[in-house]
Design an enzyme around this catalytic site. Structure first.
Site, short mmCIF file in Angstrom:
data_model
loop_
_atom_site.label_atom_id
_atom_site.label_comp_id
_atom_site.label_asym_id
_atom_site.label_seq_id
_atom_site.Cartn_x
_atom_site.Cartn_y
_atom_site.Cartn_z
N LYS A 58 -12.54 -4.39 43.08
CA LYS A 58 -14.25 -4.06 43.95
C LYS A 58 -14.13 -2.10 44.26
O LYS A 58 -15.29 -1.72 44.37
CB LYS A 58 -14.08 -4.73 45.48
CG LYS A 58 -12.90 -4.81 46.17
CD LYS A 58 -12.50 -5.42 46.88
CE LYS A 58 -11.87 -5.48 47.96
NZ LYS A 58 -10.98 -6.97 48.68
N ARG A 115 -7.79 -13.47 59.18
CA ARG A 115 -9.85 -13.75 58.44
C ARG A 115 -8.88 -15.34 57.58
O ARG A 115 -9.53 -15.97 58.56
CB ARG A 115 -9.00 -12.44 57.74
CG ARG A 115 -10.83 -11.90 56.97
CD ARG A 115 -11.11 -10.75 55.77
NE ARG A 115 -9.86 -10.85 54.71
CZ ARG A 115 -10.32 -10.53 53.53
NH1 ARG A 115 -10.37 -9.19 53.93
NH2 ARG A 115 -9.60 -10.43 52.09
C1 LIG Z 1 -9.41 -6.62 48.62
C2 LIG Z 1 -8.60 -7.34 48.28
C3 LIG Z 1 -7.16 -7.49 48.10
C4 LIG Z 1 -6.71 -5.82 48.25
O1 LIG Z 1 -6.30 -5.38 48.78
P1 LIG Z 1 -5.90 -3.70 49.27
O2 LIG Z 1 -6.06 -3.05 50.41
O3 LIG Z 1 -7.11 -2.65 47.59
O4 LIG Z 1 -4.86 -3.14 48.10
C5 LIG Z 1 -5.98 -8.49 48.61
N1 LIG Z 1 -6.05 -9.02 48.05
C6 LIG Z 1 -8.09 -9.83 48.36
C7 LIG Z 1 -8.22 -10.93 48.93
C8 LIG Z 1 -8.75 -8.62 48.97
O5 LIG Z 1 -10.01 -9.04 49.35
#
Ligand SMILES: *Cc1c(COP(=O)(O)O)cnc(C)c1O
Length: 352
Positions: free
Chosen positions: A35, A128
């Site tokens: 993302k 969350r």
């Molecule tokens: C964005 C996201 C990640 C990745 O997180 P980072 O801190 O960028 O490694 C992993 N799991 C979920 C559910 C996310 O939304």
């Protein structure tokens, strides 16, 4: 063309190989989270060529750009009921936490004759997404275990995202215990435990439990840091991405605005200190393109004073290099400024 975000290919490639090797040695499957760079297909190709074959994104539009990979595509955000068709089309597996959504997805799978894997999210306290109470877990598990369309393959969790709760060995071991209990009580096989995002990385060492066998990592790959303490992780490059923009105005002006003051373009009443006359450059880059608070000028002596939607003002009074209208200023980035740049339709993407 400017403004532009540059992905330094060799640095990204090295990060991918180093992280992949580090995790593979401990039995952990890496899902590269895309993302932050909008699942840009050219970047996906660099990662895939470097040996990272599984990808994860929160948005189905991004996942739809990921083609011809050897591994799997994972949907990270709990899906909307209105996008389940696309979940089946663009994702091989997804993270889930609502029985209502699982039922609908299961029905669709059966109708379409499709298989789709799901990981049930457990909330370990970050508040969350994820199942929070034991009663709900039992209710969901008893139905999910019997579903014929969706295939329940494991558990997942997410920490430090909302509440800033740090993962610990104990909290992650709770996931293993829950898994064992669920396998036993509901006669299911749950081989995958997805232990989180870049915030779990600091715990990955020689005696990492082998049951925690999947990590979804964005920040470390793109920015070289783990997200619990913001420290560098295993020597990964932190300068994979830089942002460049062009100077459109360069003049000497006082540091304190003149006239009766109200709110600025973003509804705030800014405070100014008097530094006398400054040499100020306006660059064609704004809040719509990136986050100015998350940029650091590479040029020594340059300082970002502020930005509105489309203009950024940089104090270059103390810069030694000769700058002019048309000169390019480059910036170091972090997770947020990269995310915003790849989301903006006004920022050109380059690979160097
Ligand atoms: C964005 C996201 C990640 C990745 O997180 P980072 O801190 O960028 O490694 C992993 N799991 C979920 C559910 C996310 O939304």
């Amino acid at each position: 063309m400017y403004p532009r975000i540059i992905c330094h290919k060799e640095k990204l490639r090295e990060n991918a190989i180093r992280l992949q090797t580090h995790l593979e040695k401990r039995g952990i499957t890496l899902f590269a989270v895309t993302k932050v760079f909008g699942a840009d297909p050219n970047i996906i190709r660099i990662l895939d060529d470097a040996g990272v074959h599984h990808f994860a994104d929160a948005r189905l539009l991004n996942l739809s750009h990921i083609e011809k990979i050897q591994g799997e595509r994972m949907l990270l955000r709990i899906p909307m009921l209105s996008e389940l068709e696309d979940v089946l089309r663009y994702a091989d597996l997804s993270l889930q936490s609502e029985l209502k959504t699982l039922r609908a997805l299961n029905e669709l799978c059966v109708e379409r004759g499709k298989q789709h894997k799901v990981l049930l999210m457990i909330d370990l306290g970050d508040l969350r997404e994820g199942i929070f109470s034991n009663d709900e877990l039992k209710e969901v598990a008893s139905e999910l275990a019997l579903m014929q369309g969706v295939q329940w393959v494991g558990l997942g969790t997410n920490l430090t995202c909302y509440g800033g709760v740090l993962p610990t060995r104990e909290s992650l071991e709770r996931l293993i215990q829950l898994r064992d209990f669920l396998e036993e009580d509901y006669k299911v096989d749950l081989p995958i435990i997805s232990a989180g995002n870049s915030s779990s990385l600091y715990l990955v060492d020689e005696d990492w439990p082998k049951e925690l066998n999947q990590l979804r990592v964005g920040e470390a790959l793109a920015n070289g840091t783990e997200s619990s303490f913001g420290k560098n992780f295993i020597g990964l490059h932190e300068d994979v991405f830089t942002i460049e923009a062009q100077i459109v105005e360069l003049k000497e002006k006082p540091s304190v605005p003149i006239g009766t003051r109200g709110k600025n373009a973003f509804g705030k009443e800014p405070v100014f200190e008097d530094y006398g006359i400054q040499k100020r450059a306006i660059i064609a880059l704004g809040m719509q393109d990136t986050d100015p608070e998350d940029l650091v000028p590479i040029l020594e002596g340059a300082k970002i004073l502020g930005a509105s939607s489309d203009h950024m003002i940089v104090d270059i009074t103390h810069v030694r290099d000769a700058l002019d209208v048309g000169s390019i200023l480059a910036f170091r980035t972090n997770y947020r400024s990269v995310l915003r740049a790849y989301t903006s339709a006004y920022v050109y993407r380059e690979i160097e």
